[in-house]
Scaffold this active site. Structure first.
Site, PDB file in Angstrom:
ATOM      1  CB  SER A   7      33.465 -43.287  60.797  1.00 37.89           C
ATOM      2  OG  SER A   7      32.796 -42.750  60.054  1.00 37.89           O
ATOM      3  CG  HIS A  30      37.109 -42.929  60.514  1.00 39.43           C
ATOM      4  ND1 HIS A  30      38.618 -43.136  59.840  1.00 39.43           N
ATOM      5  CD2 HIS A  30      36.686 -42.467  59.700  1.00 39.43           C
ATOM      6  CE1 HIS A  30      38.194 -43.192  58.460  1.00 39.43           C
ATOM      7  NE2 HIS A  30      37.148 -42.806  58.416  1.00 39.43           N
ATOM      8  CG  ASP A  32      34.706 -40.240  57.298  1.00 37.31           C
ATOM      9  OD1 ASP A  32      35.202 -40.772  56.427  1.00 37.31           O
ATOM     10  OD2 ASP A  32      33.932 -41.198  58.059  1.00 37.31           O
ATOM     11  CG  MET A  34      33.645 -36.776  53.336  1.00 34.56           C
ATOM     12  SD  MET A  34      31.943 -38.162  52.284  1.00 34.56           S
ATOM     13  CE  MET A  34      32.522 -39.437  53.625  1.00 34.56           C
ATOM     14  CG  HIS A  63      38.875 -41.255  55.125  1.00 30.91           C
ATOM     15  ND1 HIS A  63      38.269 -42.174  54.820  1.00 30.91           N
ATOM     16  CD2 HIS A  63      39.762 -40.579  53.568  1.00 30.91           C
ATOM     17  CE1 HIS A  63      38.077 -42.621  53.862  1.00 30.91           C
ATOM     18  NE2 HIS A  63      39.133 -41.886  52.981  1.00 30.91           N
ATOM     19  CG  MET A  65      37.384 -39.489  51.265  1.00 28.74           C
ATOM     20  SD  MET A  65      35.939 -40.198  52.141  1.00 28.74           S
ATOM     21  CE  MET A  65      35.984 -39.752  53.735  1.00 28.74           C
ATOM     22  CG  MET A 134      38.746 -45.606  50.771  1.00 31.79           C
ATOM     23  SD  MET A 134      37.567 -45.853  51.916  1.00 31.79           S
ATOM     24  CE  MET A 134      36.500 -45.680  52.515  1.00 31.79           C
ATOM     25  CG  ASP A 172      36.613 -46.108  56.240  1.00 32.62           C
ATOM     26  OD1 ASP A 172      35.425 -46.008  57.074  1.00 32.62           O
ATOM     27  OD2 ASP A 172      36.410 -44.712  55.658  1.00 32.62           O
TER      28      ASP A 172
HETATM   29  C1  DX5 Z   1      32.897 -43.586  53.646  1.00 28.88           C
HETATM   30  C2  DX5 Z   1      33.723 -42.885  54.858  1.00 28.88           C
HETATM   31  C3  DX5 Z   1      32.901 -44.466  55.755  1.00 28.88           C
HETATM   32  C4  DX5 Z   1      32.441 -44.111  56.357  1.00 28.88           C
HETATM   33  C5  DX5 Z   1      31.945 -45.496  57.256  1.00 28.88           C
HETATM   34  O1  DX5 Z   1      32.702 -42.631  52.552  1.00 28.88           O
HETATM   35  O2  DX5 Z   1      34.787 -43.119  54.681  1.00 28.88           O
HETATM   36  O3  DX5 Z   1      33.829 -43.425  56.931  1.00 28.88           O
HETATM   37  O4  DX5 Z   1      31.660 -43.238  57.742  1.00 28.88           O
HETATM   38  O5  DX5 Z   1      31.008 -45.884  57.204  1.00 28.88           O
HETATM   39  P1  DX5 Z   1      30.219 -47.468  57.428  1.00 28.88           P
HETATM   40  O6  DX5 Z   1      30.413 -48.148  58.779  1.00 28.88           O
HETATM   41  O7  DX5 Z   1      28.393 -47.055  57.828  1.00 28.88           O
HETATM   42  O8  DX5 Z   1      30.099 -47.877  56.244  1.00 28.88           O
HETATM   43 ZN    ZN Z   2      36.108 -42.899  56.039  1.00 26.77          ZN
END
Ligand code: DX5
Ligand code: ZN
Length: 227
Positions: A7, A30, A32, A34, A63, A65, A134, A172
């Protein structure tokens, strides 16, 4: 074989192309996304995904969010993502959205927050290429793995087997050398790792080590027969 998706949330955002190169052996990158509404954090959007997809040969696993996933998710396919994950809690019409993502040429995936059960979505699974469970509350990297998600991973793997689906099962959040084996044993086959990869001295080696750990477990897992 287990897939490891680093990620970039834990990478240096000012050097994303180099950070992608640092994990070249990874299966997917990956990303993220947001929006500060669905989760209390803000990261990046379509323009950066588009630039990153041109800068790396590693396919992007986006991903989302974000709220109103029905409206925005297709744009991430157009931006170059190879896989787009929307949250079940943020999609008004998940079947229509999954079909649209597939029709545009990407893998369609749906994510469940920790408190969202899998059972109401059983009939929808054939519409998906991946399901993301998750293992932390979405929003931030570096959180502690939620062990109470293991039964949900197990039940989801059973549903996948029951229906004979080619569905990837991704976890994740808090995935690391100390938790990845539990996830693999429960039935996950795609592992997102942020801090465990980018926090390591050698991120590429961390990817290899995590994959080896997961593979060692799945090699003897009954659900992995025929993989
Ligand atoms: C959290 C993200 C994850 C995050 C995971 O909301 O969706 O992808 O980057 O990070 P680690 O592996 O550090 O928990
Ligand atoms: Zn993620």
């Amino acid at each position: 074989m287990a897939q490891i998706n680093p990620s970039i949330l834990s990478a240096d955002f000012a050097r994303l192309a180099e950070e992608a190169k640092a994990v070249e052996g990874a299966d997917w990158l990956h990303v993220d996304v947001m929006d500060n509404h669905f989760v209390p954090n803000l990261t990046l959007g379509v323009p950066i995904v588009e630039a990153l997809s041109k800068a790396t040969g590693t396919p992007l696993d986006c991903h989302l969010m974000i709220e109103d996933a029905d409206r925005w998710a297709p744009q991430y396919v157009e931006a170059g993502a190879g896989s787009v994950t929307f949250h079940a809690e943020a999609a008004a019409a998940p079947v229509r959205l999954a079909r649209e993502i597939r029709a545009k040429g990407a893998r369609a995936s749906m994510a469940l927050k920790p408190a969202t059960p899998i059972e109401p979505y059983e009939d929808l699974l054939p519409e998906l290429d991946m399901l993301l469970i998750m293992t932390v509350e979405p929003g931030f990297g570096g959180q502690a793995f939620l062990d109470i998600m293991l039964p949900k991973i197990r039940r989801t793997r059973e549903l996948i087997s029951k229906h004979g689906l080619e569905l990837w099962l991704q976890v994740d959040g808090g995935v690391s050398a100390t938790t990845i084996e539990r996830c693999a044993e429960a039935g996950a086959d795609v592992f997102v790792a942020g801090s465990a990869v980018y926090g390591a001295d050698d991120p590429a080696e961390a990817v290899r080590a995590l994959r080896a750990q997961a593979d060692a477990v799945t090699a003897s897992a009954p659900w992995a027969c025929g993989h």
